[in-house]
Every structure is written in C-alpha cells, then in structure tokens.
Design a protein around this motif. Structure first.
Motif, mmCIF file in Angstrom:
data_model
loop_
_atom_site.group_PDB
_atom_site.id
_atom_site.type_symbol
_atom_site.label_atom_id
_atom_site.label_comp_id
_atom_site.label_asym_id
_atom_site.label_seq_id
_atom_site.Cartn_x
_atom_site.Cartn_y
_atom_site.Cartn_z
ATOM 1 N N ASP A 7 16.811 8.497 -16.214
ATOM 2 C CA ASP A 7 15.927 7.460 -16.511
ATOM 3 C C ASP A 7 16.045 6.372 -17.062
ATOM 4 O O ASP A 7 15.337 5.548 -16.775
ATOM 5 N N ASP A 8 17.584 6.093 -17.479
ATOM 6 C CA ASP A 8 17.413 4.955 -18.433
ATOM 7 C C ASP A 8 17.991 4.475 -16.620
ATOM 8 O O ASP A 8 17.786 2.727 -16.433
ATOM 9 N N LEU A 9 19.145 4.889 -16.079
ATOM 10 C CA LEU A 9 19.711 4.146 -15.082
ATOM 11 C C LEU A 9 17.717 4.083 -13.475
ATOM 12 O O LEU A 9 17.990 2.966 -13.445
ATOM 13 N N LEU A 24 17.229 0.588 -12.660
ATOM 14 C CA LEU A 24 17.243 -0.300 -10.821
ATOM 15 C C LEU A 24 15.310 -0.342 -10.527
ATOM 16 O O LEU A 24 15.280 -0.725 -9.057
ATOM 17 N N GLY A 25 14.889 0.073 -11.517
ATOM 18 C CA GLY A 25 13.361 -0.925 -11.522
ATOM 19 C C GLY A 25 12.435 0.427 -10.836
ATOM 20 O O GLY A 25 11.815 -0.006 -9.777
ATOM 21 N N ASP A 26 13.215 1.620 -10.795
ATOM 22 C CA ASP A 26 12.460 2.962 -10.201
ATOM 23 C C ASP A 26 11.452 2.999 -10.477
ATOM 24 O O ASP A 26 10.427 4.333 -10.325
ATOM 25 N N ILE A 27 11.308 2.396 -12.574
ATOM 26 C CA ILE A 27 10.410 3.648 -13.189
ATOM 27 C C ILE A 27 8.915 2.465 -13.268
ATOM 28 O O ILE A 27 9.726 1.080 -13.605
ATOM 29 N N ASP A 36 17.127 9.521 -3.405
ATOM 30 C CA ASP A 36 16.766 10.407 -4.575
ATOM 31 C C ASP A 36 17.822 10.800 -5.571
ATOM 32 O O ASP A 36 18.399 11.123 -5.356
ATOM 33 N N LEU A 37 17.250 9.223 -6.279
ATOM 34 C CA LEU A 37 18.624 9.207 -7.739
ATOM 35 C C LEU A 37 19.139 10.608 -8.555
ATOM 36 O O LEU A 37 19.933 10.909 -8.632
ATOM 37 N N ALA A 38 17.625 11.791 -8.137
ATOM 38 C CA ALA A 38 17.909 12.826 -9.503
ATOM 39 C C ALA A 38 19.009 13.427 -7.999
ATOM 40 O O ALA A 38 20.022 14.668 -8.594
ATOM 41 N N GLU A 39 19.030 13.783 -6.713
ATOM 42 C CA GLU A 39 19.538 14.136 -5.998
ATOM 43 C C GLU A 39 21.080 14.036 -6.155
ATOM 44 O O GLU A 39 22.263 14.760 -6.196
ATOM 45 N N LEU A 40 21.549 12.354 -5.919
ATOM 46 C CA LEU A 40 22.340 12.216 -6.006
ATOM 47 C C LEU A 40 23.019 11.645 -7.137
ATOM 48 O O LEU A 40 24.476 12.185 -7.537
ATOM 49 N N ALA A 41 22.669 12.401 -8.535
ATOM 50 C CA ALA A 41 23.141 12.528 -8.996
ATOM 51 C C ALA A 41 23.872 14.262 -9.439
ATOM 52 O O ALA A 41 24.547 14.397 -10.496
ATOM 53 N N ARG A 42 23.732 14.620 -8.935
ATOM 54 C CA ARG A 42 24.361 16.167 -8.921
ATOM 55 C C ARG A 42 25.822 15.962 -7.717
ATOM 56 O O ARG A 42 26.210 17.208 -8.160
ATOM 57 N N ALA A 43 26.023 15.241 -7.970
ATOM 58 C CA ALA A 43 26.935 15.074 -7.442
ATOM 59 C C ALA A 43 27.932 12.795 -8.496
ATOM 60 O O ALA A 43 27.008 12.454 -8.448
ATOM 61 N N ASN A 44 29.250 13.574 -9.357
ATOM 62 C CA ASN A 44 29.648 12.459 -9.804
ATOM 63 C C ASN A 44 31.205 12.601 -9.502
ATOM 64 O O ASN A 44 32.117 13.335 -9.645
ATOM 65 N N LEU A 45 31.286 11.331 -8.705
ATOM 66 C CA LEU A 45 32.097 10.966 -7.359
ATOM 67 C C LEU A 45 33.168 9.832 -8.270
ATOM 68 O O LEU A 45 33.626 9.350 -7.348
ATOM 69 N N HIS A 46 32.792 9.724 -9.223
ATOM 70 C CA HIS A 46 33.842 8.662 -10.058
ATOM 71 C C HIS A 46 34.677 8.953 -11.513
ATOM 72 O O HIS A 46 33.974 8.980 -12.661
ATOM 73 N N TRP A 92 20.301 -5.573 -5.413
ATOM 74 C CA TRP A 92 21.239 -4.800 -3.884
ATOM 75 C C TRP A 92 20.098 -2.657 -3.606
ATOM 76 O O TRP A 92 20.642 -2.518 -2.583
ATOM 77 N N TRP A 93 19.719 -2.085 -4.821
ATOM 78 C CA TRP A 93 19.457 -1.267 -4.579
ATOM 79 C C TRP A 93 17.727 -1.293 -3.284
ATOM 80 O O TRP A 93 18.199 -0.612 -2.397
ATOM 81 N N PRO A 94 17.373 -2.033 -3.535
ATOM 82 C CA PRO A 94 15.807 -2.411 -2.515
ATOM 83 C C PRO A 94 16.622 -2.638 -1.180
ATOM 84 O O PRO A 94 16.475 -1.975 -0.006
ATOM 85 N N ILE A 95 17.931 -4.065 -1.204
ATOM 86 C CA ILE A 95 18.659 -3.943 0.498
ATOM 87 C C ILE A 95 18.914 -3.103 0.887
ATOM 88 O O ILE A 95 19.157 -2.504 1.897
ATOM 89 N N GLY A 96 20.114 -2.419 0.125
ATOM 90 C CA GLY A 96 20.868 -1.000 0.866
ATOM 91 C C GLY A 96 19.471 0.148 1.360
ATOM 92 O O GLY A 96 20.067 0.312 1.459
ATOM 93 N N LYS A 97 18.803 0.405 0.397
ATOM 94 C CA LYS A 97 17.708 0.965 1.080
ATOM 95 C C LYS A 97 17.587 0.868 2.477
ATOM 96 O O LYS A 97 16.759 1.813 3.081
ATOM 97 N N GLU A 98 16.720 -0.277 2.445
ATOM 98 C CA GLU A 98 16.685 -0.598 3.718
ATOM 99 C C GLU A 98 17.312 -0.927 4.431
ATOM 100 O O GLU A 98 16.544 -0.554 6.239
ATOM 101 N N VAL A 99 18.052 -1.572 4.491
ATOM 102 C CA VAL A 99 19.922 -1.540 5.466
ATOM 103 C C VAL A 99 19.885 -0.011 5.970
ATOM 104 O O VAL A 99 20.581 0.679 7.326
ATOM 105 N N GLY A 100 19.678 0.330 5.111
ATOM 106 C CA GLY A 100 20.353 2.526 5.183
ATOM 107 C C GLY A 100 22.017 2.423 4.671
ATOM 108 O O GLY A 100 22.281 3.318 5.533
#
Length: 252
Positions: A243-245, A249-252, A10-20, A213-221
C-alpha cells in the motif's frame, strides 16, 4: 530472459516475485540470510518466485562467484515446495561498455540484474562533469549501452542518485532527467527486453521521480519487476509495504 509475458502493471501480481535479494555471501547482508532460511521465509510469505542476486564487486572473482552459485543450488535442491528460484547476481556496469564479470559468468546466471549507479564504489567510473546533470547523462549512457549489449535482464534501482556523493541534494540527479529522456530510455529498454526494477527503497526515497517513470513506463510498455533489495529476512516481504508503494507511485 523474459520475465513477464504478457507484461503486467498490477502491483499485487508483480509483488508475488522478489527479484532482488542478497544472501550472506554479500557482506552487506545479515548472517541470517542463508539460502534455506530465505526460501522458507519466501514460502511463508506466499512468493511464487525468488531471485538470489548477490553483489559482484571488483574483488569477488568469477570462479569464486560461480562456485558459490553451485553451492547454493545444492542447498536449495534439498528444500521441498520451494517457489521458482532464480540463481543470478547483482552485476556491476561500472561505466559505458565496462562490466566487471567475465562474459561466461554472466551467461551462467539465471537472472542478470545490473547496477549502473553504485558511484560510492571506488572502482566506479565518474562523469567528467560532477553535477546533477552530468550524473544523469552518464547514467542514461550506461543504461542505454548495457541494454543494447544484450547482457542485462533488469536494471537495479535505475537512474537514481542515491550513491552520488558529489551532489548535495541527490534527488536533483533524477530531477535532471527530462520526461522525453525517460520516455526514450524506457522505450529503448522495452525494445531490448530489459526490465526496469521497482526497487522499494529507491521509490520510497525518491517518490517524485517514481511518479514520473511509472506512468511513462506503462505508456511505452516496458517490463517492470519488483525487488526489495533484501538484506534481512523481514526485507523479503513484498506484500507488507504494498500500500505504501501504491501511494508512492500515485496509484492510490
């Protein structure tokens, strides 16, 4: 460290942390990037986790870096209601089996983010074959070895040729990586508990690669993290460009 258990895509959940992010200890960051200012900005944005990941270059020095981390920890401790803070580094895997920092320095970090593709730095190793495919294979080898070493928590702006000066069209570097190779390296990272960074600037610059890499990464976990590579206070915002992200990534 394991950053997300269970994993989330969930990109919105991931966006709650900025790790760089970079404080002004990194020469490329703006003077405004003090730890107190960054924490206050993170609070105003509603971030739940913030990682300080300054560059560790060939002239940084282990003692100098560790002393700086101790200093900013003291500064951060004075600020109430801060989000969860990780005191780490953007470390440098400059070649296969070659890192700049001492093992003790890496072990002292809360969060070990590694760059594997800063080929514009004079001390970075280069592949023998300076072609798009040569750099692609070299990056894969560095990431594979680094993940297996157990030293890395996450790979910064992975597998992109942004810093490759020997190739005219830098998008060709990532394009030279096959889907099978992407699946293999992402599976390897998953097995080694190493996260793949969703780096905003890398995604926006190389969206065709990101949509692979986004769909492949989700597929392999694989575990994903979000990092804006912030060098300014405005750059700490993970939510504004969300939203731009998604579109990139092709999620919209």
């Amino acid at each position: 460290m394991k950053l997300y258990l269970p994993k989330t895509y969930d990109l919105a959940e991931l966006a709650r942390a900025n790790l760089h992010t970079h404080t002004n200890f990194s020469g490329c960051a703006k003077p405004e990037m003090t730890v107190p200012a960054m924490i206050e900005r993170a609070k105003s944005l509603g971030l739940s986790r913030l990682a300080f990941t300054d560059h560790f270059h060939d002239d940084t020095g282990d003692e100098n870096y560790l002393a700086y981390v101790a200093k900013i920890k003291e500064q951060a401790a004075l600020i109430p209601d801060a989000p969860e803070l990780l005191f780490g580094a953007e470390l440098s895997a400059i070649g296969v089996g070659c890192r700049l920092e001492a093992p003790e320095t890496s072990a002292a970090m809360d969060y070990r983010l590694y760059s594997t593709n800063h080929f514009h730095c004079h001390y970075w190793h280069q592949p023998e074959e300076k072609t798009a495919r040569g750099y692609a294979e070299f990056m894969l080898d560095i990431v594979r070895d680094l993940a297996l070493s157990g030293m890395a928590d996450c790979i910064a702006h992975p597998l992109v040729g942004r810093y490759v000066h020997a190739v005219a069209d830098r998008s060709e570097v990532s394009a030279a990586i096959t889907d099978n190779e992407l699946g293999d390296i992402l599976t390897h990272m998953r097995n080694c508990d190493v996260a793949y960074e969703i780096n905003y600037s890398a995604v926006f610059r190389f969206p065709e690669f990101a949509r692979r890499w986004w769909p492949i990464g989700k597929e392999v976990g694989v575990t994903f993290t979000i990092g804006t590579d912030a060098h300014t206070l405005d750059g700490l915002d993970t939510f504004g460009p969300l939203d731009d992200l998604r579109r990139a990534l092709g999620d919209i």
